[in-house]
Motif scaffolding. Structure first.
Motif, PDB file in Angstrom:
ATOM      1  N   MET A  76     208.441  -0.434 -10.460  1.00  0.00           N
ATOM      2  CA  MET A  76     206.977  -0.559 -10.544  1.00  0.00           C
ATOM      3  C   MET A  76     206.350   0.714 -11.106  1.00  0.00           C
ATOM      4  O   MET A  76     205.414   0.670 -11.908  1.00  0.00           O
ATOM      5  CB  MET A  76     206.397  -0.869  -9.167  1.00  0.00           C
ATOM      6  N   ILE A  77     206.856   1.863 -10.685  1.00  0.00           N
ATOM      7  CA  ILE A  77     206.343   3.128 -11.210  1.00  0.00           C
ATOM      8  C   ILE A  77     206.682   3.265 -12.696  1.00  0.00           C
ATOM      9  O   ILE A  77     205.837   3.673 -13.506  1.00  0.00           O
ATOM     10  CB  ILE A  77     206.913   4.312 -10.406  1.00  0.00           C
ATOM     11  N   ALA A  78     207.922   2.905 -13.063  1.00  0.00           N
ATOM     12  CA  ALA A  78     208.341   3.013 -14.457  1.00  0.00           C
ATOM     13  C   ALA A  78     207.505   2.130 -15.377  1.00  0.00           C
ATOM     14  O   ALA A  78     207.260   2.476 -16.540  1.00  0.00           O
ATOM     15  CB  ALA A  78     209.821   2.649 -14.573  1.00  0.00           C
ATOM     16  N   LEU A  79     207.039   0.998 -14.875  1.00  0.00           N
ATOM     17  CA  LEU A  79     206.237   0.088 -15.690  1.00  0.00           C
ATOM     18  C   LEU A  79     204.765   0.483 -15.717  1.00  0.00           C
ATOM     19  O   LEU A  79     204.133   0.532 -16.782  1.00  0.00           O
ATOM     20  CB  LEU A  79     206.364  -1.341 -15.145  1.00  0.00           C
ATOM     21  N   ASN A  80     204.200   0.781 -14.557  1.00  0.00           N
ATOM     22  CA  ASN A  80     202.752   0.947 -14.469  1.00  0.00           C
ATOM     23  C   ASN A  80     202.243   2.285 -14.992  1.00  0.00           C
ATOM     24  O   ASN A  80     201.110   2.359 -15.489  1.00  0.00           O
ATOM     25  CB  ASN A  80     202.285   0.744 -13.022  1.00  0.00           C
ATOM     26  N   ALA A  81     203.040   3.319 -14.893  1.00  0.00           N
ATOM     27  CA  ALA A  81     202.583   4.616 -15.403  1.00  0.00           C
ATOM     28  C   ALA A  81     202.225   4.537 -16.896  1.00  0.00           C
ATOM     29  O   ALA A  81     201.135   4.962 -17.299  1.00  0.00           O
ATOM     30  CB  ALA A  81     203.638   5.690 -15.137  1.00  0.00           C
ATOM     31  N   PRO A  82     203.085   3.978 -17.762  1.00  0.00           N
ATOM     32  CA  PRO A  82     202.699   3.852 -19.178  1.00  0.00           C
ATOM     33  C   PRO A  82     201.515   2.904 -19.398  1.00  0.00           C
ATOM     34  O   PRO A  82     200.694   3.141 -20.296  1.00  0.00           O
ATOM     35  CB  PRO A  82     203.963   3.301 -19.846  1.00  0.00           C
ATOM     36  N   PHE A 105     198.051   3.886 -21.499  1.00  0.00           N
ATOM     37  CA  PHE A 105     197.602   3.158 -22.695  1.00  0.00           C
ATOM     38  C   PHE A 105     196.632   2.024 -22.353  1.00  0.00           C
ATOM     39  O   PHE A 105     196.553   1.028 -23.055  1.00  0.00           O
ATOM     40  CB  PHE A 105     198.812   2.595 -23.445  1.00  0.00           C
ATOM     41  N   SER A 106     195.883   2.187 -21.271  1.00  0.00           N
ATOM     42  CA  SER A 106     194.993   1.119 -20.809  1.00  0.00           C
ATOM     43  C   SER A 106     193.924   0.759 -21.838  1.00  0.00           C
ATOM     44  O   SER A 106     193.561  -0.416 -21.983  1.00  0.00           O
ATOM     45  CB  SER A 106     194.335   1.528 -19.495  1.00  0.00           C
ATOM     46  N   GLU A 107     193.414   1.739 -22.553  1.00  0.00           N
ATOM     47  CA  GLU A 107     192.361   1.458 -23.531  1.00  0.00           C
ATOM     48  C   GLU A 107     192.874   0.578 -24.660  1.00  0.00           C
ATOM     49  O   GLU A 107     192.216  -0.375 -25.086  1.00  0.00           O
ATOM     50  CB  GLU A 107     191.804   2.763 -24.100  1.00  0.00           C
ATOM     51  N   GLN A 108     194.074   0.886 -25.150  1.00  0.00           N
ATOM     52  CA  GLN A 108     194.662   0.088 -26.229  1.00  0.00           C
ATOM     53  C   GLN A 108     194.995  -1.326 -25.742  1.00  0.00           C
ATOM     54  O   GLN A 108     194.837  -2.298 -26.482  1.00  0.00           O
ATOM     55  CB  GLN A 108     195.938   0.768 -26.761  1.00  0.00           C
ATOM     56  N   ARG A 135     189.185  -3.194 -18.268  1.00  0.00           N
ATOM     57  CA  ARG A 135     190.062  -2.021 -18.181  1.00  0.00           C
ATOM     58  C   ARG A 135     190.005  -1.378 -16.802  1.00  0.00           C
ATOM     59  O   ARG A 135     191.033  -1.019 -16.215  1.00  0.00           O
ATOM     60  CB  ARG A 135     189.672  -1.010 -19.260  1.00  0.00           C
ATOM     61  N   ARG A 136     188.798  -1.201 -16.264  1.00  0.00           N
ATOM     62  CA  ARG A 136     188.674  -0.599 -14.936  1.00  0.00           C
ATOM     63  C   ARG A 136     189.356  -1.465 -13.876  1.00  0.00           C
ATOM     64  O   ARG A 136     189.992  -0.951 -12.944  1.00  0.00           O
ATOM     65  CB  ARG A 136     187.195  -0.406 -14.589  1.00  0.00           C
ATOM     66  N   MET A 137     189.235  -2.794 -14.028  1.00  0.00           N
ATOM     67  CA  MET A 137     189.853  -3.701 -13.057  1.00  0.00           C
ATOM     68  C   MET A 137     191.370  -3.550 -13.037  1.00  0.00           C
ATOM     69  O   MET A 137     191.980  -3.365 -11.979  1.00  0.00           O
ATOM     70  CB  MET A 137     189.478  -5.152 -13.392  1.00  0.00           C
ATOM     71  N   PHE A 138     192.002  -3.623 -14.216  1.00  0.00           N
ATOM     72  CA  PHE A 138     193.466  -3.600 -14.175  1.00  0.00           C
ATOM     73  C   PHE A 138     194.029  -2.192 -13.966  1.00  0.00           C
ATOM     74  O   PHE A 138     195.183  -2.044 -13.563  1.00  0.00           O
ATOM     75  CB  PHE A 138     194.100  -4.307 -15.390  1.00  0.00           C
ATOM     76  N   CYS A 139     193.221  -1.143 -14.191  1.00  0.00           N
ATOM     77  CA  CYS A 139     193.678   0.210 -13.863  1.00  0.00           C
ATOM     78  C   CYS A 139     193.743   0.414 -12.351  1.00  0.00           C
ATOM     79  O   CYS A 139     194.692   1.008 -11.824  1.00  0.00           O
ATOM     80  CB  CYS A 139     192.766   1.248 -14.514  1.00  0.00           C
TER      81      CYS A 139
END
Length: 458
Positions: free
Chosen positions: A336-342, A346-349, A365-369
């Motif tokens: 989960m850490i390996a996936l969510n950190a990236p 890159f949340s804006e893109q 963006r704010r919601m899924f961050c």
């Protein structure tokens, strides 16, 4: 002095290699499922925010229905896994046939009820929404109702293969579904200019085809790496075994109620989100799509947990069940850490992919961050760990905890935030995190106490 010969160590039921063979296809399968959902949202977004809002609203009802099938499939998978652990081939096959009967009957009832009551149902659930949004929702819902038998059989058959430890089959079938569904969407939406039916008809075709292929594969009656073969021959004789069905329902009904109440709670909260306008609905739809990606490893490993813990308990190895549950939880956190950190970096893109209006995109963006951050911290304890308890037959306990937490924390706090703070639609996501925290604490304590290891389902 005579030496007592040393007893050879008992080999564990699962090796590193067998865990890898089980988990990786499940992760790929979950990824394919999420890719499918994202492709649907992105394609329908080209039809306008009213179309994507209508489809996203109906998808919440479809997820609720799908959760019922998934719950029954989970019940069948747990019972099958325990019989596989006992090496009882006859009961494995008998359980498989009873599961197929159960999911098919549920699909038939829900499809007929949906066709009869679809107009008042959508009006009751979503209230006074834009006419164009409601029109899109009604048209999309009508077509997807006919896909319910295929979705039910797909869930049931895939769960049987996973109980055997064979997750490759459902992975390849998920790939088939993606090809048919995305290809069909592109043809009907972009090629022929269809409206929301352009994403509904391919879903119907893909799920039906996948269910038929899985049934055909089950009829081959092949063992998998020493696990007993699952034999469904004689399926059309309709021989019911009420004892087995009760075992399946003992897991399936509480799990189904838990999942259904969870989804109903989300729909109730959606009415709150809808009150903030089409911008909030569209942002929530996009954020939910990304949020599914953020929990991908945990969802996949949760399915593996049912198989591993179920087989260990069926074989009479409770300490080994606890060992593998803890090990799978650690793997979940790392992944989960390996996936969510990236994803956060890159949340804006990622938000830009949905082609939404600037305000809508920033809200999504704010919601899924927020979701991604806490997916790394507490989500595994809330959703992956309780599958160890379900595999032991403690589905009623997980149901009670989840339902109480959902209705008191997620829903109650959502409305409090809406009434007394300026969070707006984002407040729903903050309330969700509080819900996770409560579940995590309760499930961790229950697991640590260890009473679940002494339960026997079959």
């Amino acid at each position: 002095m005579q030496q007592i010969p040393m007893q050879p160590p008992v080999e564990r039921l699962f090796t590193n290699a067998s865990l890898g063979r089980l988990i990786w296809p499940l992760i790929v399968e979950q990824l394919l499922s999420i890719t499918l959902g994202m492709a649907d949202v992105i394609m329908v977004a080209t039809l306008g925010e009213a179309a994507v809002s209508g489809v996203s609203l109906v998808d919440n009802i479809n997820i609720l229905i799908n959760n019922i099938f998934a719950a029954l499939a989970t019940g069948g998978a747990v019972v099958c896994a325990q019989y596989i652990g006992r090496r009882d081939e006859k009961m494995v096959s008998l359980t498989a046939r009873q599961l197929i009967y159960a999911v098919t009957a549920a699909a038939a009832v829900l499809m007929c009820a949906g066709l009869v009551f679809r107009y008042p149902l959508l009006s009751f659930v979503f209230g006074d929404i834009d006419t164009e949004v409601m029109d899109s929702a009604q048209r999309y819902f009508f077509v997807t109702l006919f896909s319910l038998p295929g979705i039910a059989l797909y869930n049931g058959c895939a769960a049987l293969f996973r109980a055997q430890g064979n997750s490759k089959v459902s992975m390849f079938i998920a790939l088939l579904v993606n090809i048919l569904n995305i290809g069909g969407n592109a043809l009907l939406v972009f090629g022929l200019g269809w409206h929301v039916e352009g994403v509904a008809v391919p879903t119907l075709a893909a799920r039906t085809a996948a269910a038929l292929v899985l049934l055909a594969l089950l009829y081959r009656d092949k063992p998998y790496r020493g696990a007993p073969a699952i034999d469904i021959h004689g399926l059309c004789k309709f021989e019911f075994d009420l004892k087995i069905i009760r075992h399946i329902l003992a897991i399936g009904i509480p799990n189904g109620l838990e999942n259904s109440m969870f989804q109903i709670g989300k729909i109730v909260v959606l009415t709150l989100i809808a009150s903030f306008g089409t911008t909030a609905i569209a942002a929530n739809a996009a954020a939910n799509t990304v949020a599914s990606l953020e929990t991908l490893p945990g969802a996949a490993i949760g399915l593996a947990m049912l198989t591993v813990v179920g087989q260990c308990l069926g074989a009479g190895r409770p300490e080994e069940a606890a060992y593998f549950a803890r090990r799978l939880l650690v793997i979940t956190y790392v992944s989960m850490i390996a996936l969510n950190a990236p994803l956060l970096v890159f949340s804006e893109q990622i938000a830009a992919v949905f082609h939404l209006q600037p305000d809508t995109m920033q809200l999504a963006r704010r919601m899924f961050c927020v979701h991604g951050l806490f997916s790394m911290l507490i989500w595994p304890l809330s959703f992956t760990l309780p599958n160890a308890l379900r595999a032991a037959g403690e589905a009623k306990f997980t149901m009670i905890v989840s339902m109480l937490s959902m209705w008191t924390i997620r829903i109650g706090v959502s409305y409090l935030f809406a009434a007394y703070t300026g969070f707006g639609a984002l407040g729903v996501w903050y309330a969700m995190i509080l819900d996770w925290a409560v579940r995590s604490a309760v499930f961790s304590l229950r697991f640590k106490q260890g009473a679940w290891k002494r339960r026997r389902l079959v």
